[in-house]
Design an enzyme around this catalytic site. Structure first.
Site, mmCIF file in Angstrom:
data_model
loop_
_atom_site.group_PDB
_atom_site.id
_atom_site.type_symbol
_atom_site.label_atom_id
_atom_site.label_comp_id
_atom_site.label_asym_id
_atom_site.label_seq_id
_atom_site.Cartn_x
_atom_site.Cartn_y
_atom_site.Cartn_z
ATOM 1 N N LYS A 71 0.808 -1.231 0.000
ATOM 2 C CA LYS A 71 0.000 0.000 0.000
ATOM 3 C C LYS A 71 0.845 1.287 0.000
ATOM 4 O O LYS A 71 0.414 2.296 -0.551
ATOM 5 C CB LYS A 71 -0.952 0.025 1.203
ATOM 6 N N ASP A 108 -10.302 3.374 1.934
ATOM 7 C CA ASP A 108 -10.603 2.961 3.314
ATOM 8 C C ASP A 108 -11.381 4.050 4.063
ATOM 9 O O ASP A 108 -12.271 3.747 4.863
ATOM 10 C CB ASP A 108 -9.309 2.646 4.079
HETATM 11 P P1 NAP Z 1 -0.864 -1.400 11.455
HETATM 12 O O1 NAP Z 1 -0.491 -0.305 10.488
HETATM 13 O O2 NAP Z 1 0.106 -2.508 11.696
HETATM 14 O O3 NAP Z 1 -1.186 -0.672 12.868
HETATM 15 C C1 NAP Z 1 -1.464 -1.442 14.012
HETATM 16 C C2 NAP Z 1 -1.924 -0.526 15.158
HETATM 17 O O4 NAP Z 1 -2.237 -1.346 16.286
HETATM 18 C C3 NAP Z 1 -0.857 0.460 15.639
HETATM 19 O O5 NAP Z 1 -1.476 1.629 16.113
HETATM 20 C C4 NAP Z 1 -0.204 -0.313 16.776
HETATM 21 O O6 NAP Z 1 0.443 0.509 17.733
HETATM 22 C C5 NAP Z 1 -1.409 -0.976 17.400
HETATM 23 N N1 NAP Z 1 -1.027 -2.168 18.156
HETATM 24 C C6 NAP Z 1 -0.700 -3.378 17.655
HETATM 25 N N2 NAP Z 1 -0.403 -4.229 18.667
HETATM 26 C C7 NAP Z 1 -0.526 -3.515 19.823
HETATM 27 C C8 NAP Z 1 -0.360 -3.832 21.190
HETATM 28 N N3 NAP Z 1 0.025 -5.064 21.595
HETATM 29 N N4 NAP Z 1 -0.596 -2.876 22.123
HETATM 30 C C9 NAP Z 1 -0.989 -1.634 21.722
HETATM 31 N N5 NAP Z 1 -1.168 -1.267 20.427
HETATM 32 C C10 NAP Z 1 -0.931 -2.207 19.500
HETATM 33 O O7 NAP Z 1 -2.226 -2.092 11.037
HETATM 34 P P2 NAP Z 1 -3.452 -1.449 10.217
HETATM 35 O O8 NAP Z 1 -3.278 -1.722 8.793
HETATM 36 O O9 NAP Z 1 -3.598 -0.049 10.677
HETATM 37 O O10 NAP Z 1 -4.675 -2.363 10.712
HETATM 38 C C11 NAP Z 1 -5.177 -2.270 12.043
HETATM 39 C C12 NAP Z 1 -6.406 -3.166 12.165
HETATM 40 O O11 NAP Z 1 -7.445 -2.656 11.341
HETATM 41 C C13 NAP Z 1 -6.213 -4.610 11.729
HETATM 42 O O12 NAP Z 1 -6.892 -5.457 12.631
HETATM 43 C C14 NAP Z 1 -6.861 -4.682 10.373
HETATM 44 O O13 NAP Z 1 -7.375 -5.971 10.063
HETATM 45 C C15 NAP Z 1 -7.996 -3.691 10.545
HETATM 46 N N6 NAP Z 1 -8.442 -3.099 9.292
HETATM 47 C C16 NAP Z 1 -9.760 -3.220 8.969
HETATM 48 C C17 NAP Z 1 -10.220 -2.667 7.803
HETATM 49 C C18 NAP Z 1 -11.659 -2.821 7.409
HETATM 50 O O14 NAP Z 1 -11.997 -2.611 6.239
HETATM 51 N N7 NAP Z 1 -12.553 -3.131 8.330
HETATM 52 C C19 NAP Z 1 -9.349 -1.966 6.941
HETATM 53 C C20 NAP Z 1 -8.003 -1.854 7.320
HETATM 54 C C21 NAP Z 1 -7.568 -2.426 8.498
HETATM 55 P P3 NAP Z 1 1.984 0.931 17.515
HETATM 56 O O15 NAP Z 1 1.981 2.069 16.519
HETATM 57 O O16 NAP Z 1 2.435 1.317 18.864
HETATM 58 O O17 NAP Z 1 2.704 -0.292 16.984
#
Ligand code: NAP
Length: 287
Positions: A71, A108
């Site tokens: 992405k 998104d």
């Molecule tokens: P990402 O870029 O990897 O970001 C992950 C986020 O979660 C960061 O803010 C991270 O904090 C936090 N995090 C992860 N593990 C953690 C922990 N143990 N304690 C505290 N914070 C934690 O992932 P993303 O692409 O943004 O996706 C996030 C979620 O959204 C996923 O579950 C994904 O499946 C979902 N999603 C859904 C849709 C939909 O269409 N419904 C679309 C996109 C994503 P740090 O910055 O501190 O690491």
């Protein structure tokens, strides 16, 4: 589905790509509309993303979606990036122009807003501050969507404060205040909030749970979880018990696919209960 000489082509590039629900989503709409089109999973390794994208017009593809890990990298390859995607810093949809050029979009934010407005039609962006948990790629789309919708104050809570600070700086705009908070402040951040969104991966199957004390959140405040596996997260279950309107993440996933489908295949599509059931069945089958 029958492939002909005039079948319109689109697909999704990812590495791996087998987990993606997009082929099922677009396949559902292709069946429903009867359009002569095909949507294919395209496994593309990171080192080949530029060649693969440049091959789209050569192979007659109308465009594609992008998933992990492409992405951000793809944003540097395409010829044009829509302003919203530039602000978010990632693209998930590519449209091939008549001249073979590539336009990158991020849908998104659109998917998030459509899902929220459909599930909570009375949600008013001007009602008060929004709390967004997370500062990753999805959180950036959520914050951009809320700012564009007219939310004047957005409180971003994240483990890594530097990432939240970068988000606030990249997405700042006139008349919108974005503040950043550590998890120690997640309780006070909820005071007087008019929306709470989990955009972290916490609560997703295989990830640590998200156990949040919601006692400081006003009772009528909608709670959104963009995690969709499981559909009913611990956060949504807790919010439901307290009587909050709740919004699950599946609708965002489905709505974000609409702009791409409409651009490639030329027909408007909807998110229906039948579509939700079909995609839920594919999620259940692979759990
Ligand atoms: P990402 O870029 O990897 O970001 C992950 C986020 O979660 C960061 O803010 C991270 O904090 C936090 N995090 C992860 N593990 C953690 C922990 N143990 N304690 C505290 N914070 C934690 O992932 P993303 O692409 O943004 O996706 C996030 C979620 O959204 C996923 O579950 C994904 O499946 C979902 N999603 C859904 C849709 C939909 O269409 N419904 C679309 C996109 C994503 P740090 O910055 O501190 O690491």
């Amino acid at each position: 589905m029958r492939i002909t000489g005039t079948t319109r082509l689109a697909g999704i590039m990812g590495w791996p790509v087998t987990h993606s629900r997009s082929p099922a989503l677009h396949g559902f709409w292709l069946d429903e509309t009867g359009i002569d089109g095909a949507y294919l999973p395209l496994p593309v390794a990171p080192q080949h993303i530029e060649q693969a994208l440049r091959a789209l017009p050569i192979l007659g593809f109308r465009g594609c979606n992008l998933t992990i890990p492409h992405k951000q990298a793809a944003l540097l390859v395409v010829d044009r990036v829509e302003p919203l995607a530039q602000r978010i810093g990632a693209i998930n949809t590519i449209i091939v122009g008549p001249d073979g050029s590539l336009e990158g979009r991020n849908t998104d934010a659109f998917g998030f807003c459509e899902n929220l407005r459909e599930t909570v039609p009375g949600w008013n962006p001007a009602a008060g501050p929004a709390v967004v948990l997370g500062a990753g790629g999805a959180a950036r789309a959520v914050v951009a969507a809320l700012a564009d919708a007219g939310v004047a104050e957005i409180r971003v809570v994240n483990r890594t404060l530097a990432r939240a600070a970068a988000l606030a700086s990249d997405l700042s705009m006139p008349k919108v205040v974005i503040t950043i908070h550590s998890w120690d402040e997640v309780g006070t951040a909820q005071q007087r909030a008019a929306l709470l969104v989990n955009a972290t991966s916490l609560g997703m199957a295989g990830e640590p749970a998200l156990m949040l004390d919601l006692s400081l959140l006003p009772p009528s405040t909608p709670v959104v979880d963009i995690v969709y596996v499981p559909l009913e997260t611990d956060l949504l279950a807790a919010a439901r018990r307290r009587g909050h309107p709740v919004v699950d993440g599946l609708g965002m996933l489905l709505h974000q696919g609409r702009p791409g489908f409409e651009a490639w295949f030329g027909a408007p599509v909807r998110v229906t209960t039948e579509l939700r059931a079909a995609i839920l069945a594919t999620l259940a089958a692979t759990r």
